[in-house]
Structures are given as structure tokens and as C-alpha cells.
Design a protein around this motif. Structure first.
Motif, PDB file in Angstrom:
ATOM      1  N   GLU A 179       0.891  -1.181   0.142  1.00  0.00           N
ATOM      2  CA  GLU A 179      -0.093   0.099   0.196  1.00  0.00           C
ATOM      3  C   GLU A 179       0.883   1.353   0.057  1.00  0.00           C
ATOM      4  OE1 GLU A 179      -2.208  -3.315   1.741  1.00  0.00           O
ATOM      5  OE2 GLU A 179      -0.218  -2.443   2.272  1.00  0.00           O
ATOM      6  N   GLN A 180       1.790   1.221   0.979  1.00  0.00           N
ATOM      7  CA  GLN A 180       2.737   2.446   0.813  1.00  0.00           C
ATOM      8  C   GLN A 180       3.467   2.590  -0.344  1.00  0.00           C
ATOM      9  OE1 GLN A 180       4.910   1.034   4.296  1.00  0.00           O
ATOM     10  NE2 GLN A 180       4.216   2.497   5.865  1.00  0.00           N
ATOM     11  N   ARG A 182       3.242   5.785  -2.956  1.00  0.00           N
ATOM     12  CA  ARG A 182       4.587   6.443  -3.274  1.00  0.00           C
ATOM     13  C   ARG A 182       4.591   6.652  -4.912  1.00  0.00           C
ATOM     14  NH1 ARG A 182       9.070   4.547  -4.944  1.00  0.00           N
ATOM     15  NH2 ARG A 182       8.541   2.313  -3.964  1.00  0.00           N
ATOM     16  N   GLU A 183       4.558   5.575  -5.504  1.00  0.00           N
ATOM     17  CA  GLU A 183       4.819   5.421  -6.768  1.00  0.00           C
ATOM     18  C   GLU A 183       3.680   6.201  -7.552  1.00  0.00           C
ATOM     19  OE1 GLU A 183       7.103   4.134  -8.508  1.00  0.00           O
ATOM     20  OE2 GLU A 183       8.409   2.835  -7.169  1.00  0.00           O
ATOM     21  N   VAL A 184       2.710   6.207  -7.417  1.00  0.00           N
ATOM     22  CA  VAL A 184       1.628   7.001  -7.906  1.00  0.00           C
ATOM     23  C   VAL A 184       1.927   8.591  -7.900  1.00  0.00           C
ATOM     24  CG1 VAL A 184      -0.830   7.897  -8.172  1.00  0.00           C
ATOM     25  CG2 VAL A 184      -0.257   5.350  -7.868  1.00  0.00           C
ATOM     26  N   MET A 185       2.368   8.978  -6.561  1.00  0.00           N
ATOM     27  CA  MET A 185       2.692  10.537  -6.644  1.00  0.00           C
ATOM     28  C   MET A 185       3.842  10.673  -7.275  1.00  0.00           C
ATOM     29  SD  MET A 185       2.041  13.410  -5.313  1.00  0.00           S
ATOM     30  CE  MET A 185       0.834  13.186  -4.167  1.00  0.00           C
ATOM     31  N   GLU A 186       4.803   9.826  -7.065  1.00  0.00           N
ATOM     32  CA  GLU A 186       6.161  10.163  -7.852  1.00  0.00           C
ATOM     33  C   GLU A 186       6.129  10.329  -9.211  1.00  0.00           C
ATOM     34  OE1 GLU A 186       9.382   7.650  -4.782  1.00  0.00           O
ATOM     35  OE2 GLU A 186       8.891   6.896  -6.778  1.00  0.00           O
ATOM     36  N   GLU A 187       5.007   9.457  -9.987  1.00  0.00           N
ATOM     37  CA  GLU A 187       5.126   9.334 -11.520  1.00  0.00           C
ATOM     38  C   GLU A 187       3.964  10.271 -11.786  1.00  0.00           C
ATOM     39  OE1 GLU A 187       4.599   5.136 -12.227  1.00  0.00           O
ATOM     40  OE2 GLU A 187       6.302   4.649 -11.319  1.00  0.00           O
ATOM     41  N   THR A 188       2.927  10.390 -11.224  1.00  0.00           N
ATOM     42  CA  THR A 188       1.929  11.370 -11.719  1.00  0.00           C
ATOM     43  C   THR A 188       1.460  12.681 -10.911  1.00  0.00           C
ATOM     44  OG1 THR A 188       0.123  10.282 -10.370  1.00  0.00           O
ATOM     45  CG2 THR A 188       0.927   9.139 -12.343  1.00  0.00           C
ATOM     46  N   GLY A 189       2.016  12.798  -9.838  1.00  0.00           N
ATOM     47  CA  GLY A 189       1.456  13.957  -8.800  1.00  0.00           C
ATOM     48  C   GLY A 189       0.328  13.766  -8.193  1.00  0.00           C
ATOM     49  N   MET A 194      -7.435   2.346  -1.015  1.00  0.00           N
ATOM     50  CA  MET A 194      -6.854   1.366  -1.377  1.00  0.00           C
ATOM     51  C   MET A 194      -7.300  -0.002  -1.065  1.00  0.00           C
ATOM     52  SD  MET A 194      -3.438   1.149  -2.934  1.00  0.00           S
ATOM     53  CE  MET A 194      -2.953   2.742  -2.577  1.00  0.00           C
ATOM     54  N   ARG A 195      -7.176  -1.128  -1.855  1.00  0.00           N
ATOM     55  CA  ARG A 195      -7.262  -2.388  -1.396  1.00  0.00           C
ATOM     56  C   ARG A 195      -6.466  -3.012  -2.173  1.00  0.00           C
ATOM     57  NH1 ARG A 195      -9.855  -5.648  -4.921  1.00  0.00           N
ATOM     58  NH2 ARG A 195     -10.985  -5.041  -6.642  1.00  0.00           N
ATOM     59  N   PRO A 196      -5.864  -4.522  -1.915  1.00  0.00           N
ATOM     60  CA  PRO A 196      -5.139  -5.327  -2.617  1.00  0.00           C
ATOM     61  C   PRO A 196      -5.816  -5.898  -3.898  1.00  0.00           C
ATOM     62  CG  PRO A 196      -5.400  -6.035  -0.182  1.00  0.00           C
ATOM     63  CD  PRO A 196      -6.221  -4.947  -0.437  1.00  0.00           C
ATOM     64  N   GLY A 197      -5.285  -6.124  -4.757  1.00  0.00           N
ATOM     65  CA  GLY A 197      -5.715  -7.116  -5.891  1.00  0.00           C
ATOM     66  C   GLY A 197      -5.016  -8.020  -6.079  1.00  0.00           C
ATOM     67  N   PRO A 198      -5.343  -8.802  -7.424  1.00  0.00           N
ATOM     68  CA  PRO A 198      -4.589 -10.046  -7.746  1.00  0.00           C
ATOM     69  C   PRO A 198      -3.028  -9.668  -7.729  1.00  0.00           C
ATOM     70  CG  PRO A 198      -5.857  -9.251  -9.616  1.00  0.00           C
ATOM     71  CD  PRO A 198      -6.036  -8.335  -8.419  1.00  0.00           C
ATOM     72  N   MET A 204      -2.290  -3.291  -6.745  1.00  0.00           N
ATOM     73  CA  MET A 204      -3.270  -2.499  -5.815  1.00  0.00           C
ATOM     74  C   MET A 204      -4.347  -1.909  -6.442  1.00  0.00           C
ATOM     75  SD  MET A 204      -1.801  -3.638  -3.059  1.00  0.00           S
ATOM     76  CE  MET A 204      -2.753  -2.292  -1.667  1.00  0.00           C
ATOM     77  N   VAL A 205      -5.567  -1.585  -5.907  1.00  0.00           N
ATOM     78  CA  VAL A 205      -6.588  -1.143  -6.713  1.00  0.00           C
ATOM     79  C   VAL A 205      -6.889   0.032  -5.613  1.00  0.00           C
ATOM     80  CG1 VAL A 205      -9.044  -1.627  -7.470  1.00  0.00           C
ATOM     81  CG2 VAL A 205      -7.134  -3.323  -7.467  1.00  0.00           C
TER      82      VAL A 205
END
Length: 138
Positions: free
Chosen positions: A47-48, A52-59, A65-69, A87-88
Motif C-alpha cells: 500500500e505504501q 508513493r509510486e503514483v505520487m512520484e510518477e503522476t503527482g 486502497m485495497r489489494p488486488g490480484p 493494488m486497486v
């Protein structure tokens, strides 16, 4: 050097029923469409990592948030093996920005049943398993 699988986290971000994808560059899978994401860092939860990745890549910030497959992704040509944890979540706030132009040509929103091709291997494998159609779907 011993080859071992790495752990990747890919984030399915929903906004108004559409999913965010970026066109990869300068890495394995160059020229394919992929979800935002990256490597799970030591001590980090999936989840963390996703936040982090969404913020770093897209702002953008995400919520719900929930786990996906997960997928088992063997990039034979590149000699890489990843277990990708999906993660969804939903868009929360922020303007969509290309923050890593050396890694991605651009971000776009797509209907889940009209995802562009070619697709990054983990996304292809996810589609074979069944793509989560919303944040609420299993």
C-alpha cells in the motif's frame, strides 16, 4: 550472480470509471502501456509503495486502497522475473502530471474494456486472470 525474482507493485487507479495507463520508455517493456508502479522497497508495504509510486510518477494522491490480484511475470528476453502485486484504488486529488519523462512518454485514462496495445507483460497477465472492474470488485 544468482537470479532471483523481484517484487513489483502496479497500481490500478480508477477515476470516473476509467483506468490510468502510461507508455513505458527506457526500461524493459519499452513501448508498452502499463499501470503506474515500481519496485517494492525494503520495509515498505504494498500500500505504501502504491501511494508513493503514483505520487512520484503522476503527482496524484489516491484513496480507498485495497489489494488486488498478483501475477507471475517472466520477461524471458530481458532475463527478468517479477511477482507483481496489484493494488486497486481511486483518484483522490492532484493534477495528472508527467513527473518522470525519462521513464514514461505520457499518461492517459482508458475504459477498462478498451485498454490500448501493446501491453506490458504484467498487465497482459492480469487481463488473463480477470481485470478488477472497479475499486469495489474483487
Amino acid at each position: 550472480m544468482k537470479k532471483i525474482p523481484r517484487i513489483g507493485v502496479a497500481v490500478i487507479v480508477y477515476k470516473e470509471g476509467e483506468v490510468l495507463l502510461g507508455l513505458r520508455k527506457n526500461a524493459h517493456g519499452e513501448g508498452t502501456w502499463a499501470l503506474p508502479g515500481g519496485h517494492l522497497e525494503f520495509g515498505e508495504s504494498p500500500e505504501q509503495c502504491a501511494v508513493r509510486e503514483v505520487m512520484e510518477e503522476t503527482g496524484m494522491a489516491v484513496k480507498n486502497m485495497r489489494p488486488g490480484p498478483y501475477t507471475n511475470d517472466l520477461f524471458e528476453k530481458e532475463g527478468k522475473h517479477y511477482i507483481t502485486l496489484f493494488m486497486v484504488c481511486e483518484y483522490a486529488s492532484g493534477d495528472l502530471t508527467l513527473r518522470e519523462p525519462h521513464k514514461c512518454s505520457g499518461w492517459e485514462w482508458f475504459a477498462p474494456d478498451a485498454l490500448p496495445e501493446p501491453r506490458f507483460l504484467s498487465l497482459q497477465n492480469l487481463l488473463m486472470k480477470g481485470f478488477p472492474r472497479s475499486v469495489a470488485s474483487p
